[in-house]
Scaffold this motif. Sequence first.
Motif, PDB file in Angstrom:
ATOM      1  N   VAL A  41       0.851  -1.179   0.000  1.00 36.17           N
ATOM      2  CA  VAL A  41       0.000   0.000   0.000  1.00 36.17           C
ATOM      3  C   VAL A  41       0.886   1.228   0.000  1.00 36.17           C
ATOM      4  CG1 VAL A  41      -1.798   1.241   1.256  1.00 36.17           C
ATOM      5  CG2 VAL A  41      -1.759  -1.264   1.246  1.00 36.17           C
ATOM      6  N   ALA A  42       0.586   2.180  -0.796  1.00 34.14           N
ATOM      7  CA  ALA A  42       1.415   3.380  -0.898  1.00 34.14           C
ATOM      8  C   ALA A  42       1.538   4.042   0.460  1.00 34.14           C
ATOM      9  CB  ALA A  42       0.798   4.356  -1.909  1.00 34.14           C
ATOM     10  N   ALA A  43       2.761   4.497   0.766  1.00 34.46           N
ATOM     11  CA  ALA A  43       2.995   5.156   2.044  1.00 34.46           C
ATOM     12  C   ALA A  43       2.230   6.475   2.094  1.00 34.46           C
ATOM     13  CB  ALA A  43       4.492   5.418   2.218  1.00 34.46           C
ATOM     14  N   PRO A  44       1.768   6.866   3.257  1.00 34.84           N
ATOM     15  CA  PRO A  44       1.032   8.116   3.374  1.00 34.84           C
ATOM     16  C   PRO A  44       1.863   9.297   2.905  1.00 34.84           C
ATOM     17  CG  PRO A  44       0.981   6.856   5.423  1.00 34.84           C
ATOM     18  CD  PRO A  44       1.941   6.190   4.523  1.00 34.84           C
ATOM     19  N   GLN A  45       1.220  10.164   2.141  1.00 31.49           N
ATOM     20  CA  GLN A  45       1.897  11.350   1.682  1.00 31.49           C
ATOM     21  C   GLN A  45       1.895  12.395   2.805  1.00 31.49           C
ATOM     22  OE1 GLN A  45       3.377  11.447  -1.300  1.00 31.49           O
ATOM     23  NE2 GLN A  45       2.755   9.307  -1.481  1.00 31.49           N
ATOM     24  N   ALA A  46       2.714  13.396   2.620  1.00 28.96           N
ATOM     25  CA  ALA A  46       2.761  14.465   3.612  1.00 28.96           C
ATOM     26  C   ALA A  46       1.422  15.202   3.630  1.00 28.96           C
ATOM     27  CB  ALA A  46       3.895  15.431   3.275  1.00 28.96           C
ATOM     28  N   PHE A  47       0.889  15.479   4.815  1.00 24.21           N
ATOM     29  CA  PHE A  47      -0.387  16.157   4.920  1.00 24.21           C
ATOM     30  C   PHE A  47      -0.363  17.050   6.148  1.00 24.21           C
ATOM     31  CE2 PHE A  47      -0.906  12.964   8.035  1.00 24.21           C
ATOM     32  CZ  PHE A  47      -0.674  11.733   7.438  1.00 24.21           C
ATOM     33  N   ALA A  48      -1.275  18.022   6.113  1.00 24.98           N
ATOM     34  CA  ALA A  48      -1.300  18.990   7.202  1.00 24.98           C
ATOM     35  C   ALA A  48      -1.928  18.401   8.452  1.00 24.98           C
ATOM     36  CB  ALA A  48      -2.049  20.246   6.771  1.00 24.98           C
ATOM     37  N   ALA A  49      -2.957  17.577   8.296  1.00 21.83           N
ATOM     38  CA  ALA A  49      -3.645  17.037   9.454  1.00 21.83           C
ATOM     39  C   ALA A  49      -4.081  15.607   9.158  1.00 21.83           C
ATOM     40  CB  ALA A  49      -4.859  17.898   9.816  1.00 21.83           C
ATOM     41  N   PRO A  50      -3.972  14.711  10.126  1.00 21.68           N
ATOM     42  CA  PRO A  50      -4.421  13.326   9.897  1.00 21.68           C
ATOM     43  C   PRO A  50      -5.936  13.261   9.782  1.00 21.68           C
ATOM     44  CG  PRO A  50      -3.818  13.636  12.191  1.00 21.68           C
ATOM     45  CD  PRO A  50      -3.435  14.892  11.492  1.00 21.68           C
ATOM     46  N   ARG A  51      -6.427  12.349   8.928  1.00 18.19           N
ATOM     47  CA  ARG A  51      -7.872  12.190   8.716  1.00 18.19           C
ATOM     48  C   ARG A  51      -8.442  11.012   9.477  1.00 18.19           C
ATOM     49  NH1 ARG A  51      -7.690  11.659   2.410  1.00 18.19           N
ATOM     50  NH2 ARG A  51      -5.888  10.416   3.097  1.00 18.19           N
ATOM     51  N   ASN A  52      -7.578  10.117   9.956  1.00 23.19           N
ATOM     52  CA  ASN A  52      -8.038   8.997  10.758  1.00 23.19           C
ATOM     53  C   ASN A  52      -6.901   8.556  11.668  1.00 23.19           C
ATOM     54  OD1 ASN A  52      -6.321   7.191   9.225  1.00 23.19           O
ATOM     55  ND2 ASN A  52      -7.876   7.296   7.603  1.00 23.19           N
ATOM     56  N   TYR A  53      -7.185   7.555  12.486  1.00 23.90           N
ATOM     57  CA  TYR A  53      -6.219   7.136  13.503  1.00 23.90           C
ATOM     58  C   TYR A  53      -4.949   6.555  12.872  1.00 23.90           C
ATOM     59  CZ  TYR A  53      -4.716   5.429  18.074  1.00 23.90           C
ATOM     60  OH  TYR A  53      -4.015   5.225  19.228  1.00 23.90           O
ATOM     61  N   LEU A  54      -5.100   5.828  11.759  1.00 27.52           N
ATOM     62  CA  LEU A  54      -3.928   5.244  11.116  1.00 27.52           C
ATOM     63  C   LEU A  54      -2.997   6.330  10.573  1.00 27.52           C
ATOM     64  CD1 LEU A  54      -5.474   2.228   9.160  1.00 27.52           C
ATOM     65  CD2 LEU A  54      -4.212   2.200  11.313  1.00 27.52           C
ATOM     66  N   GLU A  55      -3.588   7.399  10.020  1.00 28.52           N
ATOM     67  CA  GLU A  55      -2.780   8.498   9.534  1.00 28.52           C
ATOM     68  C   GLU A  55      -2.097   9.237  10.689  1.00 28.52           C
ATOM     69  OE1 GLU A  55      -5.038  11.001   7.001  1.00 28.52           O
ATOM     70  OE2 GLU A  55      -5.192   9.525   5.384  1.00 28.52           O
ATOM     71  N   LEU A  56      -2.750   9.265  11.843  1.00 32.18           N
ATOM     72  CA  LEU A  56      -2.126   9.862  13.023  1.00 32.18           C
ATOM     73  C   LEU A  56      -0.888   9.070  13.435  1.00 32.18           C
ATOM     74  CD1 LEU A  56      -2.041  11.784  15.429  1.00 32.18           C
ATOM     75  CD2 LEU A  56      -3.706  10.301  16.583  1.00 32.18           C
ATOM     76  N   VAL A  57      -1.002   7.745  13.421  1.00 31.70           N
ATOM     77  CA  VAL A  57       0.154   6.912  13.770  1.00 31.70           C
ATOM     78  C   VAL A  57       1.275   7.106  12.745  1.00 31.70           C
ATOM     79  CG1 VAL A  57       0.965   4.543  14.092  1.00 31.70           C
ATOM     80  CG2 VAL A  57      -1.296   5.222  14.941  1.00 31.70           C
ATOM     81  N   ALA A  58       0.900   7.169  11.447  1.00 32.76           N
ATOM     82  CA  ALA A  58       1.903   7.376  10.406  1.00 32.76           C
ATOM     83  C   ALA A  58       2.570   8.734  10.549  1.00 32.76           C
ATOM     84  CB  ALA A  58       1.251   7.249   9.031  1.00 32.76           C
ATOM     85  N   LEU A  59       1.805   9.768  10.939  1.00 34.94           N
ATOM     86  CA  LEU A  59       2.370  11.098  11.126  1.00 34.94           C
ATOM     87  C   LEU A  59       3.406  11.095  12.257  1.00 34.94           C
ATOM     88  CD1 LEU A  59       2.438  14.108  10.475  1.00 34.94           C
ATOM     89  CD2 LEU A  59       0.497  14.419  12.032  1.00 34.94           C
ATOM     90  N   ALA A  60       3.106  10.394  13.348  1.00 32.04           N
ATOM     91  CA  ALA A  60       4.072  10.299  14.447  1.00 32.04           C
ATOM     92  C   ALA A  60       5.358   9.618  13.985  1.00 32.04           C
ATOM     93  CB  ALA A  60       3.451   9.535  15.618  1.00 32.04           C
ATOM     94  N   GLY A  61       5.223   8.609  13.100  1.00 32.76           N
ATOM     95  CA  GLY A  61       6.421   7.968  12.569  1.00 32.76           C
ATOM     96  C   GLY A  61       7.209   8.885  11.668  1.00 32.76           C
ATOM     97  N   GLU A  62       6.539   9.660  10.819  1.00 28.33           N
ATOM     98  CA  GLU A  62       7.235  10.594   9.934  1.00 28.33           C
ATOM     99  C   GLU A  62       7.963  11.670  10.731  1.00 28.33           C
ATOM    100  OE1 GLU A  62       4.622  12.229   7.083  1.00 28.33           O
ATOM    101  OE2 GLU A  62       4.222  10.336   6.058  1.00 28.33           O
TER     102      GLU A  62
END
Length: 593
Positions: free
Chosen positions: A448-469
């Motif tokens: 699955v494509a890695a999450p792109q850079a974004f200003a705000a997470p849209r769900n919990y998984l994106e929040l976890v990915a943002l913390a990793g980035e």
Amino acid sequence: MADALFPESEMSPPAPSGAAPYLVLARKYRPSSFATLIGQDAMVQTLRNAFRTGRIPHAFMLTGIRGVGKTTTARILARAVNYEDAAGRRPNLDLEGEGIHDRAIIEGRHVDVIEMDAASNTGINDIREIIDSVKYGPVSAPFKVYIIDEVHMLSTAAFNGLLKTLEEPPPYVKFIFATTEIRKVPVTILSRCMRFDLRRVPPETMSAHLVDLLDKEGIGYEPEALAMIVRAGEGSVRDNQSLLDQAISHGDGKVTAATVKAMLGLGDRAKSIDLFEALMRGDIATALTLLRELYDAGADPETVVGDLADFTNLVTRFKVVPAAADDVSLTPDERARGPALAQKLGMRALSRAWQILFKGGEEIKTAGNGLQAAEMVLVRLAYASELPSPDEVIGRLQNAPTSGGAGAGGASTPSIPHRGTVNAGPQALRLDPVPRYETAAQPVPVPVAAPQAFAAPRNYLELVALAGEKRDMLLKIALETQMRPVSFRERAIEVALVQGADPGIIQKLSARLREWTGQAWGVSVSRAAAEGPTIRDVKEQHRARSEAEAVEDPLVKAILARFPGATVKVTLQEEQIPDTAYEDAFFEEREDD
């Protein structure tokens, strides 16, 4: 080249019979100038430039293995800085003509050139004598030169006592240090010296040097014998000269391959290669016979295994660098047969042979019976060929018939034929190329494509990915293991904490979201305890399911049946777990625009 200026035979007292006393080659042909010093061209060029421009340091540090010319270089330097002839005093590296002080310096009797052996004069009192004598100028030579051999043997107090004098000596003093253990010399001493690393003499230069000595002595030789001596000398001029002296005496005035083999305890090089070939094709009976023949001829078992390891390394070098076959120290058999073996043998077989021989050599050293230990090493090397490579195992399992006798539980167990028999010996390291099997294409999960850079997470998984980035690993681990999402809306998150979770993580999460997105977020804790799985739990469940599926694969079943006790371990990357695995476990809600 012979020392034409100062032959040591003139210095030594006459023998009782009136004949000139015998001098070993290492003393008889000891260089007295840089023109006769071999193998150190880089150092000589540096010194030549320094003398020509007048940039002569007050302290030299000479380092290198034994016998490469450290002490000899020190004496030549003492002669060079103190060169004086009818034209006057001047430092000079061109020492073809005899200077006023040269003979006394070479003979070791000049009052202004002081040699000290630091191995027997290690204390501060010995250094105090040098410090006290430095105050007085030279008696007759331009410079007072102190040569300290094996300087690394000085005590800490002695080194400390030498520091100030070594840094700012009188203008008429030169220090020359020699050592084989440069790492034991304090950095404070090294920083005050011009350092020269004397190199091992290359085989081509060493061979030409030995040929020159034999021509001057009028002694016949065989090129193969000189190649053996050069290899055993390991780049040390003195070691090579001493071995040549011994070979001359052993061969009664002629240096032959047979006498050098007997002298060094070496096996026949051709037989060693025959032994290597027998082992590589799994012919253990022939290998043991050749080992016994080498042993009966006087070869030491440890030496035989060492020769096999050396030849394994040589064949590996031929495989990687074909130009290595031009080495003059190689025997004709090595030069002719080595490259052919390099083409036939694979790198995996050579690496495995090297490991077995290397460890086997250590076993032979500690064994009570060296021959028995060597035989077991060869048996292990030959029968190591029964272990097929992983690609061969997979290929044979895939091509094995699925029908046949049922194994445990009624499952069919494909049979992998034995690579060798007791009579014929193993065959996997055989010289003929081993066929390679193409593995069947296995289903690969589409990442699955890695999450792109974004200003705000849209769900919990994106929040976890943002913390990793953002590389906040403590927060990322807390999101995965200490809390479970209850609801997720724009700038509003509700989570349930697992038992034992740190309550302060909520405040930290809110602060990080404000920092990362530039907006205020409300993070609340649900009153209900977290009963569902965390992200880490979902990952473990998915991994367990993947392992269960892998165990059911026919190929994996065949491998497990063939190798009892083996286990299956599945390693999943983050992107290999589909989002649906989390959606089934979590309650996710998004706010519509």
